[in-house]
Design an enzyme around this catalytic site. Structure first.
Site, PDB file in Angstrom:
ATOM      1  N   HIS A  65       7.742 -15.274 -67.457  1.00  0.00           N
ATOM      2  CA  HIS A  65       8.523 -16.702 -68.198  1.00  0.00           C
ATOM      3  C   HIS A  65       9.543 -15.316 -67.343  1.00  0.00           C
ATOM      4  CE1 HIS A  65       4.986 -16.508 -71.415  1.00  0.00           C
ATOM      5  NE2 HIS A  65       6.128 -17.924 -71.397  1.00  0.00           N
ATOM      6  N   GLU A 106       8.668 -15.563 -99.268  1.00  0.00           N
ATOM      7  CA  GLU A 106       6.861 -14.519 -99.136  1.00  0.00           C
ATOM      8  C   GLU A 106       6.725 -14.617 -96.958  1.00  0.00           C
ATOM      9  OE1 GLU A 106       6.799 -18.164 -99.835  1.00  0.00           O
ATOM     10  OE2 GLU A 106       6.164 -17.466-102.480  1.00  0.00           O
ATOM     11  N   HIS A 123      -3.711 -21.871-107.242  1.00  0.00           N
ATOM     12  CA  HIS A 123      -2.807 -21.087-106.402  1.00  0.00           C
ATOM     13  C   HIS A 123      -4.524 -20.141-106.737  1.00  0.00           C
ATOM     14  CE1 HIS A 123       0.631 -23.166-107.840  1.00  0.00           C
ATOM     15  NE2 HIS A 123       1.620 -22.485-108.053  1.00  0.00           N
ATOM     16  N   HIS A 164      10.444 -21.637 -67.608  1.00  0.00           N
ATOM     17  CA  HIS A 164      10.382 -21.331 -68.630  1.00  0.00           C
ATOM     18  C   HIS A 164       8.935 -20.562 -68.610  1.00  0.00           C
ATOM     19  CE1 HIS A 164       9.946 -20.026 -73.111  1.00  0.00           C
ATOM     20  NE2 HIS A 164       8.413 -20.881 -73.202  1.00  0.00           N
TER      21      HIS A 164
END
Lengths: 657, 657
Positions: free
Chosen positions: B29, B407, B469, B260
């Site tokens: 890159h 989280e 869950h 890129h």
């Protein structure tokens, strides 16, 4: 607060049922239903378009309870509105095994549950897909058939999850004006005040991504109604920041985390009912209140009748119905057969990601309902075809989602698109980034949605990008998810077959695991039967061979080469291609026994870890694959370095014969 | 642009090396290093504090290339600055197997690489942990020993990923003023213009979460310097929006996605060098330019000397050194031994999440470097102890992170804390939400960091919250990640042992899989040896038993009960507790053979899917566990419903004997 007695009665019916159900279950979340009862009352009795008598009416508004722990809000409303399958018995059996009223709303358990929520942020993220589907289908079929709104109720948890930013920035970019998110702004999370962990100015945040915003008192039903109606005429998606008191009415616990996720307890419950003026017994809504709710549930019957008449008159009726029922076009099978015959003749050596694009060129031509996309890796995933004009704010007929660098939202939006119906979503990124999308992929599987993940660069075969980009554990980790088809084709023919399987798989999402590198054609003859549908099949070699070599995807050609080298050593081998362990598991015991066979030597080869192969290998089998993370280097160097070669397979066989 | 010739020469050295390395590797890159060379030049030669002669100097500034694909920017700078291990040979061997210069920066490959980046957003998310660690250690040891800055270079991809919102909202809330993020604002992503997929006003977005913001021309080195210095005196974290041209200098490809992620090609490369005035050969930086860079590399030598003198004078030297070297306090082992003796005497029946808290009460008392936390589930995860006062903007001495409902950021921040050194991070959420954090958990493992995940509610045993869950596939999916210890203790004693293992595991992160429900004590005697360290061991039963039953965590007591029932039927059984498959895999063949044994019947029981158990089960073994998603209901009903019972284990044994 200027609510009328009638307004309060309606809202308190939700509060009462929710408190009672949580108390009886001795488990659940009363805080949100009590805090959002006014909002829900206005939304369901005055604003939303739906008909409990035809819960699947395609042009209904969708309601998504992103804060899924507040499930009793939804269950209460569905019961009060008169949804047949949501009986008072279901409410009484909240959170009990076998009831429709699971702890969190589960899609498919009851009508009116538009999506499974609970993992925070997912519903909000789904909603973008719902709104995209609506906008695209409206452009395609006209507002006579498609003109509905998507309403989301989200909590602080939804807004703190990272996926929320992916969702709202995409929705804002796409100017999805038929999407309204109501933020239950109650200042409380499980650990206490929101201000313990967050200081975000949510209004400014949503404005920064191009949303219309409105701030209201969420207990003032007139204000709620005004805001909801106003949002419906916005040219952008709308956030309604509704200030609420969690556990509204609970004398001691309201406004605190104590009322979030536990039953109120006898005393507090009695105190709440007294404070709210609820005098009727548990689970017994007085007839006057229930009647008012039931009448509200019938508000849109006329609209539905008019819509049905328009559909019946429409020359697009058959196509619209086919699309909403999820049936594939009749001419696809023939077109794919012709394509596969051509593949058998040409035997192209191409990467399976390229083969996927070749298959998509047939599919997108014949299946107008595919909605493609990529998380900013179009040129790598090869998810585009001549048909895939981008879907944008100024082009709602586009068939391609430029999801941006938002893998998680891509997956969640695809869930929303699939749940909405009328479109089949597929989207691409690198296989390793299934990790970013995993919570939403799990929900695709749990909700049994036809979502197709085009996951390219599926092993160390991607080369120089190195270990952060090389999937190693991902094939096993994805195969671990129940009801997810992991399809890893070995050549262009299997890729075509796997695409067919993914499209036909109405009740399971699929992961297409595709190579960056070129793969030789291995299937030498056209087969009318889709061999990949068996999950595993003998590609080459006699039934009584000395050895059986299982392989998938890019490693099948290694197995075939090993077979040749073994033959030179006088060892016969049978090569079994395993495009899908899940489909193989569904076959008859007889077929499985035939494919596994009783060869003296058993080897599996895959450029990933062994875990998902152990069952096939049994006690004596050997595995050729990865035992740790990858490395950065050219592909040939990597396969040699990690010992995933015909030579290694030969040695593993020889060690056993 | 008012850069001087000298400024341009320095920046062009980065551009030249980067272009050449990518061209030689024929992969990589070039766009970012060319676009950000001016920024990097100012940052490394004028602003940052570090010393290549002592790259691990604890009080160095940290640089994090969150846009990891631009790795040549970092490698070029490290070489130019005089880091010994970053030779010109390494630059020439960019992206080759075995080189330090991997496709993306890999922690541990070379000094000066502070964290592994490449998966977008992760570096930015790590940086919050770095800044937290700095602030906390500064509060603890004083600015004489700890006073440094964290600098991040992030691209549009980093900012589109959801984790970025979790990171910046947490950093803003915590007012981490010694954190500066430079946004490479180049308008380009892989698929084209950013505006294809995003319309975010990033300045407004960062301001909405409490950041200081500065906008500059990223090619004006004086402006860059002014902004960097200004950010250093902010009372909040700072975003510097630096407008750049991707592939700056490339005559045809600059400012487009074409530059890129691919080599420039011979012609474009020559054109770029001509345009930039680079006349020297590939990989040969002229002495004058290299000397200037090397001199800049020595800028902070005096500062380091002064710091070393302060450390040598400090009465905290031993403690500071111990902490930074990651050695545990000497008195921990004794305290844990005493605690385990007490457990053996008391045999408490507690949930393993509660047992974890009991162990933490010992640990947090004796190990001042633990930094606890939870993603808004403190009362469920039981990650708090009397010592865990929250770390907040107004209390930098706190030992507990209120991560919010984030989280993924929790995991990534813990990576940053661990990488910074001086602290041992642990953090809790529900096991099922490891899915949300999985990309960062993988990086904990890849970077070999001591990060401790306290994952409670580890099965259907959580009950009513239901399938969204309930982890089902998660234990197998986590065991699939290389170098991750999955520790699933069966009772309070094993929980204490597993905590010891997690703390001692300096080169592997750990997942503690803990129950919501109470578990009986199974270990009846104190053992000085940490039995869990073997990964699997015979808990009860004779070596020559008819059957062997493997189990982990909450299912070990089911196995023990099954053993009793089998005894009544005249079938003897041996129960093997398997707290960690990874640790068992490290044992000698002899030990493994002994534990597995040769019983006629072999059964494994775990309230998850079979996949990770197949190796142990071999051809004939049977599995008792989950075969699909869970359900909502009380725990007892669920274990019965899914057939995870002593009875089922007994039947599985009987079927084999």
């Amino acid at each position: 607060m200027t609510n009328t007695a009638q307004q309060n009665d309606l809202a308190n019916a939700i509060r009462s049922l929710s408190m009672d159900a949580v108390e009886k279950a001795n488990s659940g979340h009363p805080g949100l239903p009590m805090g959002c009862a006014d909002i829900a009352t206005v939304l369901f009795t005055k604003v939303m378009k739906f008909d409990p008598a035809d819960p699947h009416w395609p042009d209904r508004d969708r309601f998504i309870l992103s804060a899924g722990h507040g499930s009793m809000l939804l269950y209460s409303a569905l019961y009060l509105l008169g949804y047949e399958d949501m009986t008072i018995e279901q409410i009484r059996n909240f959170r009990q095994l076998g009831s429709r009223t699971a702890g969190h709303p589960e899609f498919g358990h009851a009508t009116g549950i538009e999506t499974t929520t609970g993992p925070l942020g997912q519903g909000l993220a789904n909603s973008v897909g719902f709104a995209v589907a609506e906008a695209k289908l409206a452009a395609e079929f006209g507002p006579e058939l498609v003109d509905h709104h998507t309403w989301v109720l989200a909590g602080d948890g939804c807004l703190m999850e990272g996926i929320s930013q992916e969702a709202i920035s995409l929705a804002g970019h796409l100017k999805l004006n038929k999407l309204t998110v109501i933020w239950d702004n109650n200042n409380i999370t499980i650990d206490g005040k929101v201000s313990n962990a967050d200081s975000t100015d949510q209004i400014a945040r949503f404005q920064a991504v191009g949303w219309n915003t409105i701030e209201i008192d969420g207990h003032d039903q007139d204000a709620v109604e005004k805001a909801l109606l106003e949002s419906r005429s916005s040219d952008r998606p709308t956030l309604i920041a509704a200030k609420t008191t969690i556990g509204f009415g609970a004398p001691k616990k309201a406004g605190t985390e104590k009322v979030h996720g536990s039953p109120l307890g006898t005393e507090e419950l009695a105190g709440a009912k007294a404070a709210l003026g609820i005098t009727y017994p548990a689970f017994e809504i007085p007839a006057a209140i229930l009647d008012a709710w039931r009448a509200a549930g019938k508000r849109s019957q006329n609209l539905r009748g008019e819509w049905q008449a328009r559909l019946d008159r429409s020359d697009r009726k058959d196509e619209f119905t086919r699309r909403m029922e999820g049936r594939l076009p009749a001419d696809l099978a023939g077109a794919m057969a012709a394509y596969k015959q051509k593949l058998a003749a040409d035997m192209p050596k191409v990467a399976s990601r390229k083969a996927s694009q070749m298959a998509l060129e047939i599919i997108n031509k014949h299946v107008p309902e595919t909605l493609g996309g990529s998380a900013d890796l179009t040129g790598s995933n090869l998810t585009n075809t001549p048909e895939t004009v981008p879907f944008q704010a100024d082009n709602r007929t586009g068939r391609y989602m430029m999801y941006g660098i938002r893998e998680h939202e891509m997956a969640a939006a695809m869930n929303g698109v699939a749940l909405h119906g009328g479109l089949i979503p597929y989207g691409g990124t690198f296989m390793v980034f299934t990790d970013y999308a995993r919570p939403a992929i799990r929900l695709s599987a749990l909700m049994e949605q036809r979502v197709i993940y085009v996951m390219t660069h599926d092993s160390i075969g991607l080369g120089e990008d190195g270990p952060t980009h090389q999937p190693v554990e991902h094939l096993s980790a994805l195969r671990a998810i129940p009801n997810l088809l992991v399809l890893r084709p070995a050549d262009a023919m299997e890729t075509a077959e796997c695409w067919e399987l993914a499209l036909q798989s109405e009740k399971s999402p699929s992961i297409l695991a595709l190579s960056r590198q070129n793969l030789p054609a291995l299937r030498e003859q056209y087969s009318a039967e889709n061999k990949s549908a068996r999950g595993a099949y003998t590609l080459v070699g006699p039934a009584d061979a000395d050895a059986v070599i299982f392989a998938s995807g890019s490693e099948v050609s290694i197995a075939v080469e090993a077979r040749k080298q073994l033959a030179e050593k006088g060892v016969s081998a049978r090569v079994v291609s395993v495009p899908s362990m899940e489909l193989f598991a569904r076959q008859s015991d007889a077929y499985k026994a035939e494919v596994i066979g009783n060869a003296r030597a058993r080897v599996a080869v895959e450029a990933g870890i062994e875990m998902s192969w152990s069952r096939l290998l049994g006690d004596k089998g050997r595995f050729v694959g990865m035992h740790g993370f990858g490395a950065s280097g050219p592909i040939e160097a990597l396969y040699d370095h990690f010992g995933i070669t015909p030579k290694a397979v030969v040695e593993a066989v020889i060690a056993q014969v």
